[in-house]
Design an enzyme around this catalytic site. Structure first.
Site, mmCIF file in Angstrom:
data_model
loop_
_atom_site.group_PDB
_atom_site.id
_atom_site.type_symbol
_atom_site.label_atom_id
_atom_site.label_comp_id
_atom_site.label_asym_id
_atom_site.label_seq_id
_atom_site.Cartn_x
_atom_site.Cartn_y
_atom_site.Cartn_z
ATOM 1 N N TYR A 161 -13.124 11.375 -46.577
ATOM 2 C CA TYR A 161 -14.105 11.148 -45.514
ATOM 3 C C TYR A 161 -13.429 10.514 -44.306
ATOM 4 O O TYR A 161 -13.578 10.995 -43.173
ATOM 5 C CB TYR A 161 -15.217 10.253 -46.042
ATOM 6 N N SER A 202 -17.705 8.644 -37.651
ATOM 7 C CA SER A 202 -17.958 7.420 -38.409
ATOM 8 C C SER A 202 -16.985 6.345 -37.957
ATOM 9 O O SER A 202 -15.833 6.650 -37.595
ATOM 10 C CB SER A 202 -17.767 7.677 -39.906
#
Length: 248
Positions: A157, A143
């Site tokens: 995350y 990401s």
């Protein structure tokens, strides 16, 4: 399933929706025998299998709990035993959880994020590389939040996606003598059913982007296909961000 030895084997984690589904479709169309995992969406997995097989292509889904490493490694070993080595491994499965107050985070949250976003990647790579042929391909999906944390709601995350960067670079060196490439794709906002471009955060995210629009799952699949092709022979250890200039 077709046992034609000329067809390469591709293993994709998290393949029933969003980016994962498009990856399955793309590599099946590129003449790979595609094996994909899913957590709960049996109906979607079956529909995807049928959709691809009706085109005369090959795809097979397997329900796997990514928090159970023995399930992942056993699945890969069984695929290798029946169909031969995995030529292309794509680690796409992951979880992304918003946490409004970091004081509520606990070790269970930490373990869940690490198990799915990091440990599962380690397990699949270790299982696949035992028999992976020279010039094989490993592509990890991370990401753009591995580079820049836009806010404090996705602490775990961002942590796990940053860790993928170091792992990818180190594994590129570890496997380089076998000419196996290892790369990391870092998507930004991508339009999916779980992340529509008209959700409550969409305008906020677009405000950071050089190209103020969400990307398509096909954008990620096209980049993965390039890295998996002969054109990507000399690309390894790379962190490639595809986010419309959000992190620029």
């Amino acid at each position: 399933m077709n046992n034609n030895s000329k067809i390469k084997n591709c293993f994709i984690t998290g393949g029933t929706r969003g980016i994962g589904k498009t990856l399955v479709e793309r590599f099946a169309n590129d003449n790979y025998r595609v094996f994909f995992t899913y957590a709960n969406s049996t109906v979607k997995a079956t529909a995807l299998e049928q959709q691809i097989q009706e085109q005369g292509l090959i795809a097979k889904g397997f329900q796997v709990d990514s928090r159970k490493p023995e399930m992942l490694s056993q699945l890969i070993h069984s695929i290798i035993t029946e169909f031969g080595p995995i030529d292309l491994l794509i680690n796409n499965a992951g979880i992304c959880e918003d946490v409004l107050d970091v004081r509520t985070l606990n070790m269970s949250d930490f373990d869940r994020n690490v198990d799915i976003n990091l440990k599962a990647v380690f397990v699949t790579v270790q299982a696949a590389i035992m028999e992976m042929p020279d010039r094989g391909r490993i592509i990890n999906i991370g990401s753009n939040l591995g580079d820049i944390a836009r806010n404090g709601t996705m602490v775990l995350y961002s942590m796990t996606k940053s860790a993928l960067q170091g792992y990818t670079r180190a594994m590129a060196h570890a496997l380089g003598k076998r000419r196996i490439t290892v790369n990391l794709i870092q998507p930004g906002p991508i339009k999916t059913d779980m992340n529509p471009d008209d959700n409550e955060k969409a305008d906020y995210l677009r405000s950071f982007m050089a190209l103020p629009e969400y990307g398509k799952t096909e954008d990620i699949a096209s980049l993965a296909a390039y890295l998996a092709s002969d054109a990507g022979n000399y690309i390894t250890g790379s962190i490639i961000t595809i986010d419309g200039g959000m992190n620029a």
